[in-house]
Enzyme design. Sequence first.
Site, PDB file in Angstrom:
ATOM      1  N   GLN A   1       3.341   7.688 103.473  1.00 52.01           N
ATOM      2  CA  GLN A   1       1.922   7.800 103.799  1.00 52.01           C
ATOM      3  C   GLN A   1       1.550   6.659 104.749  1.00 52.01           C
ATOM      4  O   GLN A   1       1.934   5.500 104.522  1.00 52.01           O
ATOM      5  CB  GLN A   1       1.066   7.725 102.538  1.00 52.01           C
ATOM      6  CG  GLN A   1       1.292   8.856 101.553  1.00 52.01           C
ATOM      7  CD  GLN A   1       2.375   8.570 100.536  1.00 52.01           C
ATOM      8  OE1 GLN A   1       3.229   7.705 100.745  1.00 52.01           O
ATOM      9  NE2 GLN A   1       2.345   9.277  99.416  1.00 52.01           N
TER      10      GLN A   1
ATOM     11  N   GLN B   1       1.406  11.596 108.070  1.00 51.20           N
ATOM     12  CA  GLN B   1       1.005  11.886 106.699  1.00 51.20           C
ATOM     13  C   GLN B   1      -0.150  10.981 106.292  1.00 51.20           C
ATOM     14  O   GLN B   1      -0.078   9.766 106.420  1.00 51.20           O
ATOM     15  CB  GLN B   1       2.182  11.694 105.739  1.00 51.20           C
ATOM     16  CG  GLN B   1       1.860  12.049 104.298  1.00 51.20           C
ATOM     17  CD  GLN B   1       3.071  11.986 103.383  1.00 51.20           C
ATOM     18  OE1 GLN B   1       4.193  11.827 103.846  1.00 51.20           O
ATOM     19  NE2 GLN B   1       2.837  12.112 102.093  1.00 51.20           N
ATOM     20  N   ASP B   2      -1.264  11.591 105.806  1.00 55.27           N
ATOM     21  CA  ASP B   2      -2.427  10.845 105.319  1.00 55.27           C
ATOM     22  C   ASP B   2      -3.088  10.014 106.422  1.00 55.27           C
ATOM     23  O   ASP B   2      -3.316   8.820 106.268  1.00 55.27           O
ATOM     24  CB  ASP B   2      -2.034   9.937 104.149  1.00 55.27           C
ATOM     25  CG  ASP B   2      -1.666  10.707 102.900  1.00 55.27           C
ATOM     26  OD1 ASP B   2      -1.591  11.947 102.976  1.00 55.27           O
ATOM     27  OD2 ASP B   2      -1.428  10.077 101.855  1.00 55.27           O
TER      28      ASP B   2
ATOM     29  N   ASP C   1      -1.809  16.509 104.450  1.00 56.73           N
ATOM     30  CA  ASP C   1      -3.016  15.906 103.842  1.00 56.73           C
ATOM     31  C   ASP C   1      -3.670  14.915 104.800  1.00 56.73           C
ATOM     32  O   ASP C   1      -4.087  13.828 104.397  1.00 56.73           O
ATOM     33  CB  ASP C   1      -2.657  15.207 102.527  1.00 56.73           C
ATOM     34  CG  ASP C   1      -1.988  16.124 101.529  1.00 56.73           C
ATOM     35  OD1 ASP C   1      -2.160  17.350 101.624  1.00 56.73           O
ATOM     36  OD2 ASP C   1      -1.263  15.617 100.647  1.00 56.73           O
TER      37      ASP C   1
ATOM     38  N   ARG D   1      -5.304  21.364  99.993  1.00 54.80           N
ATOM     39  CA  ARG D   1      -4.596  21.315  98.713  1.00 54.80           C
ATOM     40  C   ARG D   1      -5.529  20.676  97.685  1.00 54.80           C
ATOM     41  O   ARG D   1      -6.266  19.735  97.994  1.00 54.80           O
ATOM     42  CB  ARG D   1      -3.311  20.492  98.818  1.00 54.80           C
ATOM     43  CG  ARG D   1      -2.328  21.019  99.847  1.00 54.80           C
ATOM     44  CD  ARG D   1      -0.920  20.517  99.566  1.00 54.80           C
ATOM     45  NE  ARG D   1      -0.802  19.068  99.618  1.00 54.80           N
ATOM     46  CZ  ARG D   1       0.212  18.390  99.072  1.00 54.80           C
ATOM     47  NH1 ARG D   1       1.164  19.026  98.404  1.00 54.80           N
ATOM     48  NH2 ARG D   1       0.270  17.085  99.185  1.00 54.80           N
TER      49      ARG D   1
END
Length: 379
Positions: free
Chosen positions: A194, A216-217, A238, A294
């Site tokens: 992340q 990611q993130d 995400d 999600r």
Amino acid sequence: MHSSALSKIHLKIRLPMISRLFLLILLFKIASSSFSRNGSNRVVVIEEAYLNWIKQMGSLTHSLFKKGENKLKPCLTITVNKDPRSGDFVTIQKAIDSLPEVNLCRVVISIHAGTYREKVEIPATKAYVSLEGEGSDKTIIEWDDTADRLGLNGRPLGTFASATFAVNSPYFIAKNITFKNKAPLPPSGALGKQAVALRISADTAALVGCKFIGAQDTLYDHIGRHYFRECYIEGSVDFIFGNGLSLYEGCHLHAITNSYGALTAQKRESMLEETGFSFVNCKVTGSGALYLGRAWGTFSRVVFAYTYMDKIITPRGWYNWGDKKRELTVFYGQYECSGPGSDFGGRVPWSRELTQQEAKPFISLSFIDGYEWLSNLKL
């Protein structure tokens, strides 16, 4: 019950069979004191109870937030320039550090063009900070931390501390700046990768014409009411996540994964939490196969309205985080969206194609109480 009335209910309740049975049983209990012996009255009561449930799921009274009272007239303007002869400071963090420990007036930090390689954090007591760049392609703040990188204490930083830029103070404003985490795109299934570009952990923040670049993130929309306008957000998994109450208006969301990814992971944990993400007049493009969201939180809430969705959106649209119970409690919907990825026909049955009435609370500044703290902001 009359068969015509039953079919009407089944059309309105887009839930899997088990969920419908659970909901109908619940609604029977709620409405039992009002039932008459007439079957048609039972249908009316159930229909009304269901609509009340939808209203509650979509309600945003914001009783947990205090009234937003912004201060927009600057009391101080300082400049940051990589050339020490042309500015007050050469780094953004030093400019922030120069402010009083408890800042009570609007300070504008004008950041000249350049790439500022630094990790920046605004403390909780330094409110009313504005950052103004010379253009999101010209003024760039970047770092490359990941969640598994070791910090000064010898322990992994974690997602929270991986942020290139972290905001902990209220009434933050940023315009025309890129926030970037340069960590490379991790392989599918990699752990600890992340890499947050921006984390907002404070109430009443507005970001206009900014870019958030990562994998990611990318954007940690942590807590508080936030407004994003005409921003570009890039990531893989995400890449907009957290438990904020946020409105994204006219933003471009771009995926960079070659496998499965997810645009949002909203973390609302109960019906009492007045949080959620709303995307209005946005655009979704990129590569890979992308879920709209999600269910990180049991009561996760995300709405897309008037948004163009490219073919990268997987037909099912949403993922339950591996927990079927969350299908009973999440609130996922879309309204008047377009593009090849917007077709509602293949969506999971526990998401909703919203009516105009159901979409209304999510598509204006009132979603984030913006008429209180954004009305006089020159965007």
